[in-house]
Design an enzyme around this catalytic site. Sequence first.
Site, PDB file in Angstrom:
ATOM      1  N   ASP A   1      27.670  28.900  42.370  1.00  0.00           N
ATOM      2  CA  ASP A   1      27.926  30.265  42.851  1.00  0.00           C
ATOM      3  C   ASP A   1      27.971  30.289  44.374  1.00  0.00           C
ATOM      4  O   ASP A   1      27.378  31.154  45.007  1.00  0.00           O
ATOM      5  CB  ASP A   1      26.844  31.206  42.321  1.00  0.00           C
ATOM      6  CG  ASP A   1      27.210  32.677  42.522  1.00  0.00           C
ATOM      7  OD1 ASP A   1      28.427  32.975  42.570  1.00  0.00           O
ATOM      8  OD2 ASP A   1      26.306  33.513  42.654  1.00  0.00           O
TER       9      ASP A   1
ATOM     10  N   LYS B   1      10.085  34.571  51.594  1.00  0.00           N
ATOM     11  CA  LYS B   1      10.725  35.288  50.489  1.00  0.00           C
ATOM     12  C   LYS B   1       9.651  35.720  49.493  1.00  0.00           C
ATOM     13  O   LYS B   1       8.872  34.899  49.011  1.00  0.00           O
ATOM     14  CB  LYS B   1      11.756  34.397  49.794  1.00  0.00           C
ATOM     15  CG  LYS B   1      12.492  35.090  48.650  1.00  0.00           C
ATOM     16  CD  LYS B   1      13.402  34.132  47.899  1.00  0.00           C
ATOM     17  CE  LYS B   1      14.638  33.805  48.697  1.00  0.00           C
ATOM     18  NZ  LYS B   1      15.632  33.042  47.878  1.00  0.00           N
TER      19      LYS B   1
END
Length: 607
Positions: free
Chosen positions: A331, A237
Amino acid sequence: MNRVNDMSPVEGDLGLQLSSEADKKFDAYMKRHGLFEPGNLSNNDKERNLEDQFNSMKLSPVASSKENYPDNHMHSKHISKLPIASPIPRGLDRSGELSYKDNNHWSDRSSTGSPRWENGSMNLSVEEMEKVVQPKVKRMATICQMFFLDHYFEQLHYLYTRKQRARLFEEQLLKEPDSRRDELVKRYNGRERVYLRKRRTRISHGDFQTITQVGQGGYGSVWLARKRDTKEIVALKIMNKSVLHKMDEIRHVLTERDILTTANSEWLVRLLYAFQDTSNIYLAMEFVPGGDFRTLLSNSGVLRDHHAKFYATEMFLAIDALHQLGYIHRDLKPENFLVGASGHIKLTDFGLSSGIISKKKIESMKIRLQEVNNVVVPERSMRERRQVFRTLLSQDPVYAHSVVGSPDYMAPEVLRGENYNHSVDYWSLGCIMYECLSGFPPFSGSNVNETWSNLKNWRKCFQRPHYDDPRDLEFNWRDDAWDFVCHCITDPKDRFCSLKQVMQHPYFSKIDWKNVRTAYRPPFVPDLNSEIDAGYFDDFTNENDMSKYKEVHEKQAAIANMVNTFNKPKRNAFIGFTFRHQKNSHPTSSSSALSSPLSAPSFGTLL
């Protein structure tokens, strides 16, 4: 599970908490290097064991003269009696007890305005105490603590393994003819020089060979890559520092890094490397090749009850592993769960798990809830709602991957900016399970505004799917499944808040919770051609797949145009970010001392 409360401001003894973290790190090192089994030895046994292991190195103690200590009582040869850095300085040993019994060994400097030591602790002013309990200060103190532990243990480990290599080399050298010895010594010295250079080398982007892109987000991209020297396959990432600073996302990225370095669970994605350069930060994580659960769910439509139960079981175990680390996800979405090569899932994407939502984010969510006060939401049957959601997925590929995102799975108290605990993650998992069994989220609408309105009026909108049409009878729920979801999607005071409550519910009565990964075959096992098969991820060379990321690219372009008008992040904004996972490198045979160099040991957290 009680550790989740640590996300609130620290009210207890911060020094003891940090010492506990250091103790875990200490035990992990000793176990990893084969020095002892932490659970089987007392602190005194550990000290004696360490002395036995390292005495033969003939190390000169650093600052061993008595004048370097405030009092003679402080002088100790035990490693576990070394002072540990802490925002509230204390003379703590590894067990959290005071190492130095003399209450008056520190000089009283209060007359100069400096902090004064008394009874083994520092008396701090109110202003200083306010700084000490700040999350940023806590993190920096822990980073400093871990840095010195890593540094000195790696030094000791290097000396120990170097001596082992030298011993094995000398033993093997005696068996070789004189004509070869000079050449072998030269090779051995060359390997040691390479080994030392490698220890000093910083990891960089160039150490990885990128293979293909497998993900794209608002703040960066994810690539399938191979580390050139170790051949490890990773998901790399890459995130831009300036963008993260502009969007106030630095804290979230650091939180994700901290969770990944702390995690040691089969249910959480492992971090292998974390590093940075002047422009970007990098997280090299284990590659989970089966794609995300959103893709699986979209392709399946509605799951059979026993399949949904299997995935719900693994999701609850995964989120419990995160809760045990002291974090709340807040979330959760199907996209946060990845399917491994064996078909079992892993939880990822911990960026919002800090327990702190920015004021801007809270305010924006409150505004969205207010804006939908006058939204007229049409009454829809369960069949119509399922059809609307499936149509949106098929006609608008951006819908399920929106950067802005709809709050389909987020608990109401989070949206309203109210106090909450880890039960908000159980709300989210209840919503995901609802979608598994129904084919659509419980509060989804034909557009984002309708979804917000449904969530604001969730008690009215939340209904049990029931079908009378013969074509849909198979979608009707079992009573125990509905009862379980109702214990997740409900008011906080009535909501499940522990894994034990979940395990005791009748819906999971036949689940072997302790052996989920071995007792059950997953409903879906990825069909992989190789370790670098990325077929279950979007093809970023395909125009249809790229259409999902149109909004992502538009947001990135807008951010790029704004970044230069703001100050760049401070140089120390990402301090403590670097990380290398641990690998053992003990020599196993005398022949290896001659024929091949040992792989360099990896390092832990480094500044």
